[in-house]
Scaffold this motif. Structure first.
Motif, PDB file in Angstrom:
ATOM      1  N   ALA A 106      49.259  53.376  36.286  1.00 31.63           N
ATOM      2  CA  ALA A 106      47.827  53.099  36.430  1.00 31.63           C
ATOM      3  C   ALA A 106      47.081  53.294  35.113  1.00 31.63           C
ATOM      4  CB  ALA A 106      47.228  53.985  37.514  1.00 31.63           C
ATOM      5  N   ALA A 107      47.451  54.326  34.352  1.00 35.07           N
ATOM      6  CA  ALA A 107      46.780  54.539  33.067  1.00 35.07           C
ATOM      7  C   ALA A 107      47.026  53.336  32.149  1.00 35.07           C
ATOM      8  CB  ALA A 107      47.286  55.821  32.414  1.00 35.07           C
ATOM      9  N   PHE A 108      48.262  52.882  32.106  1.00 32.73           N
ATOM     10  CA  PHE A 108      48.559  51.697  31.296  1.00 32.73           C
ATOM     11  C   PHE A 108      47.868  50.458  31.849  1.00 32.73           C
ATOM     12  CE2 PHE A 108      51.503  52.049  27.753  1.00 32.73           C
ATOM     13  CZ  PHE A 108      51.762  53.395  27.776  1.00 32.73           C
ATOM     14  N   LEU A 109      47.780  50.388  33.142  1.00 38.74           N
ATOM     15  CA  LEU A 109      47.094  49.245  33.755  1.00 38.74           C
ATOM     16  C   LEU A 109      45.637  49.197  33.305  1.00 38.74           C
ATOM     17  CD1 LEU A 109      46.741  46.938  35.793  1.00 38.74           C
ATOM     18  CD2 LEU A 109      46.299  48.677  37.532  1.00 38.74           C
ATOM     19  N   LEU A 110      45.005  50.361  33.267  1.00 41.18           N
ATOM     20  CA  LEU A 110      43.597  50.353  32.846  1.00 41.18           C
ATOM     21  C   LEU A 110      43.463  49.956  31.372  1.00 41.18           C
ATOM     22  CD1 LEU A 110      41.013  51.100  34.589  1.00 41.18           C
ATOM     23  CD2 LEU A 110      43.207  51.535  35.648  1.00 41.18           C
ATOM     24  N   PHE A 111      44.463  50.287  30.557  1.00 42.33           N
ATOM     25  CA  PHE A 111      44.462  49.757  29.181  1.00 42.33           C
ATOM     26  C   PHE A 111      44.568  48.223  29.242  1.00 42.33           C
ATOM     27  CE2 PHE A 111      47.065  53.800  28.038  1.00 42.33           C
ATOM     28  CZ  PHE A 111      45.937  54.568  27.973  1.00 42.33           C
ATOM     29  N   SER A 112      45.395  47.751  30.162  1.00 46.44           N
ATOM     30  CA  SER A 112      45.582  46.294  30.294  1.00 46.44           C
ATOM     31  C   SER A 112      44.282  45.609  30.701  1.00 46.44           C
ATOM     32  CB  SER A 112      46.644  45.990  31.355  1.00 46.44           C
ATOM     33  OG  SER A 112      47.857  46.579  31.037  1.00 46.44           O
ATOM     34  N   TRP A 113      43.579  46.212  31.629  1.00 46.38           N
ATOM     35  CA  TRP A 113      42.272  45.651  32.017  1.00 46.38           C
ATOM     36  C   TRP A 113      41.373  45.536  30.790  1.00 46.38           C
ATOM     37  CZ3 TRP A 113      40.029  48.541  36.896  1.00 46.38           C
ATOM     38  CH2 TRP A 113      40.871  48.340  38.009  1.00 46.38           C
ATOM     39  N   THR A 114      41.399  46.580  29.958  1.00 42.68           N
ATOM     40  CA  THR A 114      40.534  46.583  28.781  1.00 42.68           C
ATOM     41  C   THR A 114      40.897  45.423  27.855  1.00 42.68           C
ATOM     42  OG1 THR A 114      40.351  48.978  28.938  1.00 42.68           O
ATOM     43  CG2 THR A 114      39.736  47.985  26.839  1.00 42.68           C
ATOM     44  N   PHE A 126      39.979  31.286  31.767  1.00 47.18           N
ATOM     45  CA  PHE A 126      39.931  32.684  31.350  1.00 47.18           C
ATOM     46  C   PHE A 126      40.901  33.543  32.159  1.00 47.18           C
ATOM     47  CE2 PHE A 126      38.409  36.938  32.378  1.00 47.18           C
ATOM     48  CZ  PHE A 126      38.742  37.543  31.179  1.00 47.18           C
ATOM     49  N   LEU A 127      41.015  33.272  33.445  1.00 45.91           N
ATOM     50  CA  LEU A 127      41.893  34.109  34.270  1.00 45.91           C
ATOM     51  C   LEU A 127      43.355  33.974  33.809  1.00 45.91           C
ATOM     52  CD1 LEU A 127      40.248  33.664  37.772  1.00 45.91           C
ATOM     53  CD2 LEU A 127      40.017  35.570  36.178  1.00 45.91           C
ATOM     54  N   ILE A 128      43.721  32.795  33.350  1.00 45.48           N
ATOM     55  CA  ILE A 128      45.077  32.620  32.818  1.00 45.48           C
ATOM     56  C   ILE A 128      45.213  33.351  31.474  1.00 45.48           C
ATOM     57  CG2 ILE A 128      46.670  30.909  31.850  1.00 45.48           C
ATOM     58  CD1 ILE A 128      45.599  28.975  34.057  1.00 45.48           C
ATOM     59  N   LEU A 129      44.231  33.151  30.598  1.00 43.32           N
ATOM     60  CA  LEU A 129      44.287  33.798  29.283  1.00 43.32           C
ATOM     61  C   LEU A 129      44.221  35.324  29.411  1.00 43.32           C
ATOM     62  CD1 LEU A 129      41.887  31.331  27.482  1.00 43.32           C
ATOM     63  CD2 LEU A 129      44.201  31.848  26.685  1.00 43.32           C
ATOM     64  N   GLY A 130      43.338  35.792  30.276  1.00 45.79           N
ATOM     65  CA  GLY A 130      43.186  37.241  30.452  1.00 45.79           C
ATOM     66  C   GLY A 130      44.445  37.867  31.024  1.00 45.79           C
ATOM     67  N   THR A 131      45.062  37.180  31.963  1.00 49.25           N
ATOM     68  CA  THR A 131      46.294  37.708  32.543  1.00 49.25           C
ATOM     69  C   THR A 131      47.408  37.724  31.499  1.00 49.25           C
ATOM     70  OG1 THR A 131      45.625  36.841  34.685  1.00 49.25           O
ATOM     71  CG2 THR A 131      47.937  37.419  34.438  1.00 49.25           C
ATOM     72  N   MET A 132      47.426  36.693  30.660  1.00 51.28           N
ATOM     73  CA  MET A 132      48.460  36.660  29.621  1.00 51.28           C
ATOM     74  C   MET A 132      48.297  37.843  28.651  1.00 51.28           C
ATOM     75  SD  MET A 132      49.072  33.838  26.637  1.00 51.28           S
ATOM     76  CE  MET A 132      47.657  34.393  25.693  1.00 51.28           C
ATOM     77  N   VAL A 133      47.074  38.061  28.196  1.00 53.33           N
ATOM     78  CA  VAL A 133      46.863  39.165  27.254  1.00 53.33           C
ATOM     79  C   VAL A 133      47.050  40.509  27.967  1.00 53.33           C
ATOM     80  CG1 VAL A 133      45.174  40.304  25.760  1.00 53.33           C
ATOM     81  CG2 VAL A 133      45.350  37.821  25.766  1.00 53.33           C
ATOM     82  N   GLY A 134      46.521  40.625  29.180  1.00 54.77           N
ATOM     83  CA  GLY A 134      46.545  41.908  29.882  1.00 54.77           C
ATOM     84  C   GLY A 134      47.914  42.317  30.385  1.00 54.77           C
TER      85      GLY A 134
END
Lengths: 486, 126
Positions: free
Chosen positions: A112-120, A138-146
């Motif tokens: 979860a801690a890493f996930l919250l970094f991913s959200w950021t 954006f949802l595709i790009l954001g998911t790719m980066v996150g």
């Protein structure tokens, strides 16, 4: 758990990370507030939904493969080794440890801690498409980066066995490059493809200022991000670990297992925040948006070394970094006609890159991590551990910003653009992204022409100052020195 | 009948706490399919929305869309469809053509009433 000390240590660690997760939610409350305020009212709701919907998407994909990537590929694979042992057992989505399991109390909170970094990381990228990007793109790009690209860089440069740490001596304790550099690079890649908003640049190329529709809410959003950043910083530490090579010496460590203290990073967080704010205030001449952004950029510009810097070093470096990124933002905007709506490339990308590069010089020779057998570092400490050095951090910064940040985002944005799925139709952009599908964001916001007593007094005073009318009595109260000279 | 555990008496011997142990791979496959399907459906919905918006804006005329109050001054889609059918041409962008005015009080209602269509109730429109 049958040993009370072991049980207390594990349960404390479990609770420690759990609290960081709750705190880091505030980063996203702040991001939402800030981005909604930064856009014009006609685009608010779509901006909110775009930002909000990336959260569940990154969550489920980080469950499916993000966490496994982090645990599996620190060695490249193929650079210093293969897939790490135990990655499947810990982090494959079908593993019993990726669920309630009585013999494990840490995997879920680490995840979860890493996930919250991913959200950021994903949230930062949303700045690239404000007011003209399609939500789906954006949802595709954001998911790719996150869930993919930042996770790869974290495995390489933010893991004690990462090849960048072990070979290059890369050091980036609080993710200047690992989160902010890569996300800023991704924003740059996307805005190069998507282009500026309609009207942002005039016919002679002059830059037009499209103001936030609500500056104070922008600033409150940034204030909330600062608050969430406390959780981010704390989550980057391991609260209790044995750092002695001989015997037992318990301490908090950074993410590489090297010693630091919560007390120390508290000094540095606050001093870098302050250095950034003070510099931004001066360089922007008190502009609220940039002053608050400068605080954030100040932290980011020193995060790579904030586990070890002196607080005054943090403050000064933050101030220098903020002046550079502020100047660079406007120079790039004028020179290359890039429309970076919230300054995300500057605040995250340039500041993060600055932070990584500077840490390489400032912490030159410090141990980067305990050595992995069979791996030879470019530079080592007298004890043979990989050493932090300017070259490793410089190349590391380029990998974060350019190779893993800019390039994948640019390529995917190009692909989406080729299918006409990156930018909204021009008519929709003109009317506003919310205009057709959503009701007005401020349906009763029609107070601009209201004339009350205060407005009448102000108008009368203004006319008097212009000399178009004379009103014998001035306003009550003390008189400023400038007014006495009129 | 049981889906998982039936005793917590020996905690040191307990591992997974969730029901239907053994179904994890199937759950992951279902989850990934749902995730990908969600993206596809979201893009389809968004494309449909823009198509409808463009049809509306073409019927109304962009200059009117951008008039004072922006799209707040537009009638809702149903009313426009009704009024659009009586318009003299596709560029029915002038106020008189649709019978709507961009009055400060909002012409959404006047357009609706002028067109004689039922329109959406205010609660739905806002």
């Amino acid at each position: 758990m049958q040993d009370p000390i072991e049980a207390l240590t594990i349960i404390f660690t479990e609770f420690y990370y759990w609290v960081t997760v709750a705190l880091m939610f505030l980063i996203h409350v702040g991001f939402s507030t800030y981005e909604i305020a930064a856009v014009r009212p006609k685009n608010m709701q779509r901006t909110l939904m775009k930002h909000f919907m990336v959260i569940p998407l990154v969550t489920i994909t980080f469950f499916f493969f993000g966490w496994w990537l982090y645990n599996a590929i620190p060695s490249g694979p193929g650079i210093t080794g293969g897939i790490l042992d135990g990655a499947g057992e810990t982090a494959a989505p079908w593993s019993p440890l990726m669920a309630p399991e009585l013999q494990d109390r840490l995997n879920g909170v680490f995840w979860a801690a890493f996930l919250l970094f991913s959200w950021t990381a994903a949230a930062i990228v949303s700045g690239a498409v404000l007011e003209r990007g399609r939500t789906g793109a954006f949802l595709i790009l954001g998911t790719m980066v996150g869930s993919v690209t930042w996770v790869i860089d974290a495995a390489w440069g933010w893991h004690p066995e990462g090849w960048m740490v072990q070979v290059m001596g890369y050091h980036d304790a609080y993710a200047s490059g690992v989160i902010h550099g890569i996300a800023g690079g991704a924003v740059l890649g996307v805005i190069l493809v998507i282009g500026p908003r309609i009207g942002k640049f005039g016919p002679r190329g002059e830059v037009r200022d499209i103001k936030p529709h609500n500056v104070w809410m922008c600033c409150v959003g940034l204030f909330i991000i600062y608050t969430g950043f406390w959780g981010f910083y704390v989550a980057c530490n391991i609260p209790i670990a044995n750092i002695s090579t001989e015997g037992v010496y318990l301490s908090a460590t950074n993410i590489y297992g090297m010693p630091t203290t919560l007390s120390g990073i508290t000094f540095n967080f606050l001093m870098s925040l302050s250095g950034g704010i003070l510099a931004a205030y001066l360089v922007s001449r008190g502009d609220p948006f940039w002053t608050f952004s400068g605080g954030l950029a100040g932290i980011i510009a020193t995060s790579a070394g904030n586990d070890l810097y002196h607080p005054l070093q943090s403050m000064i470096l933050a101030a220098i970094g903020v002046v550079i990124i502020y100047k660079l933002h406007f120079w790039v905007e004028r020179r290359f006609k890039l429309d970076d709506v919230v300054g995300a490339v500057a605040v995250h990308g340039y500041a993060g890159t600055f932070g990584v590069v500077v840490a390489g010089f400032m912490l030159w020779g410090y141990p980067a991590a305990a050595p992995v057998e069979g791996v030879t570092a470019w530079f080592t400490t007298p004890e043979g551990w990989p050493a932090v050095n300017p070259l490793g951090n410089l190349i590391g910064a380029l990998i974060m910003f350019g190779v893993l940040g800019f390039l994948p985002a640019f390529a995917v944005a190009k692909l989406l653009d080729a299918f006409g799925l990156l930018r909204v139709p021009r008519a929709v952009e003109l009317a506003g992204l919310d205009a057709h599908e959503h009701s007005p964001s401020y349906p009763y916001f029609r107070g601009a022409d209201v004339v009350d007593g205060v407005a009448a007094d102000e108008r009368a005073l203004a006319e008097a100052m212009d000399g178009s009318s004379s009103n014998g009595t001035g306003p009550a109260g003390s008189v400023a020195r400038e007014d006495t000279r009129r | 009948m049981g889906t998982g555990l039936d005793s917590f008496s020996n905690p040191q011997d307990i591992g997974a706490l969730y029901p239907f142990v053994g179904s994890e791979v199937l759950l992951v496959v279902v989850g990934i399919v749902l995730w990908l399907a969600w993206h596809v459906r979201q893009i389809v919905i968004e494309n449909q929305e823009y198509r409808r918006a463009l049809e509306l804006y073409q019927r109304v005329g962009m200059s009117r869309v951008l008039q004072q109050g922006g799209t707040e001054s537009l009638a809702d889609e149903q009313a426009l469809a009704t009024s659009g059918s009586s318009d003299t041409g596709p560029s029915a962008g002038s106020e008189s053509a649709t019978g709507a005015t961009a009055s400060p009080t909002g012409s959404r209602h006047s357009a609706t009433s002028d067109a004689g269509g039922p329109g959406r109730p205010e609660s739905a429109a806002h």
